[in-house]
Motif scaffolding. Structure first.
Motif, PDB file in Angstrom:
ATOM      1  N   MET A   1     -45.905  11.547 -22.321  1.00 35.66           N
ATOM      2  CA  MET A   1     -46.138  10.759 -21.111  1.00 35.66           C
ATOM      3  C   MET A   1     -47.204  11.453 -20.265  1.00 35.66           C
ATOM      4  SD  MET A   1     -43.360   9.487 -18.217  1.00 35.66           S
ATOM      5  CE  MET A   1     -42.598   8.259 -19.281  1.00 35.66           C
ATOM      6  N   ASN A   2     -48.251  10.705 -19.911  1.00 35.96           N
ATOM      7  CA  ASN A   2     -49.364  11.274 -19.153  1.00 35.96           C
ATOM      8  C   ASN A   2     -49.364  10.870 -17.688  1.00 35.96           C
ATOM      9  OD1 ASN A   2     -50.495  12.531 -21.481  1.00 35.96           O
ATOM     10  ND2 ASN A   2     -51.324  10.535 -22.106  1.00 35.96           N
ATOM     11  N   THR A   3     -48.607   9.856 -17.367  1.00 34.60           N
ATOM     12  CA  THR A   3     -48.532   9.395 -15.985  1.00 34.60           C
ATOM     13  C   THR A   3     -47.150   8.821 -15.738  1.00 34.60           C
ATOM     14  OG1 THR A   3     -49.589   7.979 -14.321  1.00 34.60           O
ATOM     15  CG2 THR A   3     -49.359   7.073 -16.543  1.00 34.60           C
ATOM     16  N   CYS A   4     -46.845   8.578 -14.479  1.00 34.36           N
ATOM     17  CA  CYS A   4     -45.523   8.036 -14.174  1.00 34.36           C
ATOM     18  C   CYS A   4     -45.474   6.544 -14.492  1.00 34.36           C
ATOM     19  CB  CYS A   4     -45.169   8.281 -12.708  1.00 34.36           C
ATOM     20  SG  CYS A   4     -46.205   7.389 -11.520  1.00 34.36           S
ATOM     21  N   ILE A   5     -44.273   6.045 -14.681  1.00 36.65           N
ATOM     22  CA  ILE A   5     -44.050   4.620 -14.910  1.00 36.65           C
ATOM     23  C   ILE A   5     -43.060   4.114 -13.870  1.00 36.65           C
ATOM     24  CG2 ILE A   5     -44.509   4.760 -17.389  1.00 36.65           C
ATOM     25  CD1 ILE A   5     -41.445   4.660 -17.819  1.00 36.65           C
ATOM     26  N   LYS A   6     -43.012   2.813 -13.721  1.00 37.91           N
ATOM     27  CA  LYS A   6     -42.072   2.219 -12.774  1.00 37.91           C
ATOM     28  C   LYS A   6     -40.685   2.161 -13.418  1.00 37.91           C
ATOM     29  CE  LYS A   6     -43.091   0.904  -9.320  1.00 37.91           C
ATOM     30  NZ  LYS A   6     -43.078   1.607  -7.998  1.00 37.91           N
ATOM     31  N   PHE A   7     -39.729   2.813 -12.773  1.00 35.89           N
ATOM     32  CA  PHE A   7     -38.348   2.833 -13.252  1.00 35.89           C
ATOM     33  C   PHE A   7     -37.529   1.722 -12.595  1.00 35.89           C
ATOM     34  CE2 PHE A   7     -33.954   4.535 -12.699  1.00 35.89           C
ATOM     35  CZ  PHE A   7     -33.590   4.586 -14.035  1.00 35.89           C
ATOM     36  N   MET A   8     -37.773   1.508 -11.316  1.00 37.90           N
ATOM     37  CA  MET A   8     -37.106   0.440 -10.571  1.00 37.90           C
ATOM     38  C   MET A   8     -38.131  -0.172  -9.625  1.00 37.90           C
ATOM     39  SD  MET A   8     -33.954   0.742  -7.840  1.00 37.90           S
ATOM     40  CE  MET A   8     -32.681   1.011  -9.060  1.00 37.90           C
ATOM     41  N   ASP A   9     -38.172  -1.504  -9.571  1.00 40.33           N
ATOM     42  CA  ASP A   9     -39.179  -2.139  -8.731  1.00 40.33           C
ATOM     43  C   ASP A   9     -38.711  -2.255  -7.286  1.00 40.33           C
ATOM     44  OD1 ASP A   9     -37.472  -4.347  -8.520  1.00 40.33           O
ATOM     45  OD2 ASP A   9     -38.520  -5.501 -10.056  1.00 40.33           O
ATOM     46  N   GLU A  10     -39.558  -2.845  -6.451  1.00 35.32           N
ATOM     47  CA  GLU A  10     -39.253  -2.932  -5.021  1.00 35.32           C
ATOM     48  C   GLU A  10     -38.077  -3.852  -4.718  1.00 35.32           C
ATOM     49  OE1 GLU A  10     -42.624  -5.812  -5.997  1.00 35.32           O
ATOM     50  OE2 GLU A  10     -42.030  -3.747  -6.475  1.00 35.32           O
ATOM     51  N   ASN A  11     -37.698  -4.694  -5.682  1.00 34.37           N
ATOM     52  CA  ASN A  11     -36.542  -5.577  -5.514  1.00 34.37           C
ATOM     53  C   ASN A  11     -35.263  -4.966  -6.070  1.00 34.37           C
ATOM     54  OD1 ASN A  11     -38.040  -7.692  -4.303  1.00 34.37           O
ATOM     55  ND2 ASN A  11     -38.763  -8.335  -6.323  1.00 34.37           N
ATOM     56  N   MET A  12     -35.311  -3.675  -6.357  1.00 35.67           N
ATOM     57  CA  MET A  12     -34.154  -2.947  -6.868  1.00 35.67           C
ATOM     58  C   MET A  12     -33.670  -3.483  -8.215  1.00 35.67           C
ATOM     59  SD  MET A  12     -34.005  -0.705  -4.669  1.00 35.67           S
ATOM     60  CE  MET A  12     -34.761  -0.483  -3.066  1.00 35.67           C
ATOM     61  N   GLN A  13     -34.634  -3.827  -9.061  1.00 35.01           N
ATOM     62  CA  GLN A  13     -34.331  -4.251 -10.421  1.00 35.01           C
ATOM     63  C   GLN A  13     -34.880  -3.205 -11.393  1.00 35.01           C
ATOM     64  OE1 GLN A  13     -32.494  -6.900 -11.080  1.00 35.01           O
ATOM     65  NE2 GLN A  13     -32.403  -7.604  -8.953  1.00 35.01           N
ATOM     66  N   LEU A  14     -34.054  -2.782 -12.351  1.00 35.21           N
ATOM     67  CA  LEU A  14     -34.506  -1.807 -13.333  1.00 35.21           C
ATOM     68  C   LEU A  14     -35.580  -2.406 -14.237  1.00 35.21           C
ATOM     69  CD1 LEU A  14     -31.215  -0.050 -14.539  1.00 35.21           C
ATOM     70  CD2 LEU A  14     -32.946   0.838 -12.971  1.00 35.21           C
ATOM     71  N   CYS A  15     -36.556  -1.595 -14.594  1.00 39.31           N
ATOM     72  CA  CYS A  15     -37.616  -2.038 -15.501  1.00 39.31           C
ATOM     73  C   CYS A  15     -37.182  -1.759 -16.942  1.00 39.31           C
ATOM     74  CB  CYS A  15     -38.915  -1.302 -15.182  1.00 39.31           C
ATOM     75  SG  CYS A  15     -39.511  -1.606 -13.499  1.00 39.31           S
ATOM     76  N   GLU A  16     -37.172  -2.788 -17.761  1.00 36.66           N
ATOM     77  CA  GLU A  16     -36.620  -2.678 -19.109  1.00 36.66           C
ATOM     78  C   GLU A  16     -37.458  -1.800 -20.032  1.00 36.66           C
ATOM     79  OE1 GLU A  16     -35.985  -6.569 -20.624  1.00 36.66           O
ATOM     80  OE2 GLU A  16     -34.429  -7.085 -19.150  1.00 36.66           O
ATOM     81  N   ASN A  17     -38.759  -1.676 -19.756  1.00 35.98           N
ATOM     82  CA  ASN A  17     -39.603  -0.892 -20.662  1.00 35.98           C
ATOM     83  C   ASN A  17     -39.307   0.604 -20.581  1.00 35.98           C
ATOM     84  OD1 ASN A  17     -40.769  -0.771 -18.011  1.00 35.98           O
ATOM     85  ND2 ASN A  17     -42.641   0.044 -18.931  1.00 35.98           N
ATOM     86  N   THR A  18     -38.534   1.023 -19.581  1.00 34.05           N
ATOM     87  CA  THR A  18     -38.199   2.444 -19.439  1.00 34.05           C
ATOM     88  C   THR A  18     -37.496   2.980 -20.674  1.00 34.05           C
ATOM     89  OG1 THR A  18     -37.964   2.187 -17.036  1.00 34.05           O
ATOM     90  CG2 THR A  18     -36.949   4.128 -18.038  1.00 34.05           C
ATOM     91  N   ILE A  19     -36.640   2.169 -21.264  1.00 34.51           N
ATOM     92  CA  ILE A  19     -35.829   2.644 -22.387  1.00 34.51           C
ATOM     93  C   ILE A  19     -36.686   3.017 -23.598  1.00 34.51           C
ATOM     94  CG2 ILE A  19     -35.384   0.432 -23.539  1.00 34.51           C
ATOM     95  CD1 ILE A  19     -32.384   1.380 -23.649  1.00 34.51           C
ATOM     96  N   ASP A  20     -37.917   2.504 -23.660  1.00 35.02           N
ATOM     97  CA  ASP A  20     -38.817   2.848 -24.766  1.00 35.02           C
ATOM     98  C   ASP A  20     -39.219   4.320 -24.731  1.00 35.02           C
ATOM     99  OD1 ASP A  20     -38.742   0.193 -25.524  1.00 35.02           O
ATOM    100  OD2 ASP A  20     -40.566  -0.342 -24.436  1.00 35.02           O
TER     101      ASP A  20
END
Length: 302
Positions: A1-20
């Motif tokens: 990983m070279n940069t950060c990713i979105k884990f949870m958006d501003e609407n407090m919903q988890l981002c599904e691509n995190t599990i990858d």
């Protein structure tokens, strides 16, 4: 990983691509942060990950102040090679965050309470969520001390949901390691007398807390489990502070080392892999959204 990713958006919903980005292995550490707007959360988290790249997390600049916007919305995630997950979070008690969520959120979604009158409650739910999913929380302030923020921590601890639904008298409820970090510290803050006052304050205020506040994550050269988790990072704007205080890079290296060496207690009632942890996070999020205790507390708030 070279940069950060979105884990949870501003609407407090988890981002599904995190599990990858997660593995089926149990040796991992989750480090989150908490603090008000502008105290330097993203700066500290970027310094902790500076071995991999500079400014992993976006840092607040003048435009954010001028537009009254948050630099970080939701939660950003960066995973190091040795499987330490750093969570950079949106500020607590931030009016912009709640306004943004209110305007963007779909009607009828069973999400966090987000009316203007419940700004504190939303932040409390957010903090209770982090208390449930992190091994270590770095609580960042830029002055000593705001009693309202300290009371906020105590209330968030009360609202933290149980990590198990099984009734077991031998089970010890999980609470994270809490590190009190004072950013932008002045020269006089590093004197033994002032540090002693700060320690006495936290020891008294959190004497009956179940948060792990004495894990030895401090500025001493030797870690002792009964030492208060306290770090001071000097101001970056005053040259005299840089001369007389311990070098910032040295302090950050010490903080990073002590965080990485902290005992990794099981977050849930069973041992989790990284992917199991993600599913557990999703479960905790739903529990907090539907928490009867949070609803009752919000109803009784003035």
């Amino acid at each position: 990983m070279n940069t950060c990713i979105k884990f949870m958006d501003e609407n407090m919903q988890l981002c599904e691509n995190t599990i990858d980005y997660l593995y089926d292995q149990q040796d991992f550490l989750v480090v989150g942060c908490l603090g008000a707007q502008g105290v330097g959360k993203s700066t500290i988290m970027s310094l902790l990950t500076s071995h991999y790249s500079s400014n992993i997390f976006q840092i607040q600049d003048l435009s954010h102040y001028e537009n009254s916007t948050n630099c970080t919305t939701g939660i950003d995630l960066f995973i190091t090679k040795n499987r330490v997950m750093y969570l950079d979070t949106q500020p607590i008690l931030s009016g912009f965050g709640i306004d943004s969520t209110s305007s963007d959120q779909k009607k009828g979604a069973p999400d966090f309470v987000n009316s203007d009158s419940n700004l504190e409650l939303q932040s409390l739910q957010f903090a209770a969520f982090l208390f449930s999913i992190c091994h270590v929380i770095v609580f960042i302030q830029d002055w000593f001390v705001d009693p309202n923020v300290v009371r906020f921590l105590q209330t968030a601890e009360m609202l933290k949901p149980s990590s198990t639904t099984i009734i077991d008298q031998d089970y010890v409820e999980y609470y994270p390691h809490m590190v009190f970090l004072h950013n932008k510290a002045e020269l006089q803050d590093f004197t033994p007398a002032i540090i002693g006052e700060i320690k006495d304050f936290y020891n008294k205020i959190f004497s009956i807390s179940r948060l792990q506040t004495h894990s030895g994550i401090d500025m001493s050269h030797c870690s002792k489990e009964n030492n208060l988790n306290l770090f001071l990072i000097p101001s970056r704007t005053k040259e005299e502070d840089k001369i007389f205080c311990e070098n910032e890079e040295f302090l950050i290296d010490k903080l990073r080392t002590k965080i990485h060496g902290v005992p990794r207690n099981s977050i849930a009632s069973s041992v989790l892999t990284e992917k199991n942890w993600y599913h557990y996070v999703s479960k905790i999020l739903e529990v907090i959204k539907k928490s009867h205790l949070s609803s009752e507390y919000g109803r009784l708030m003035p």
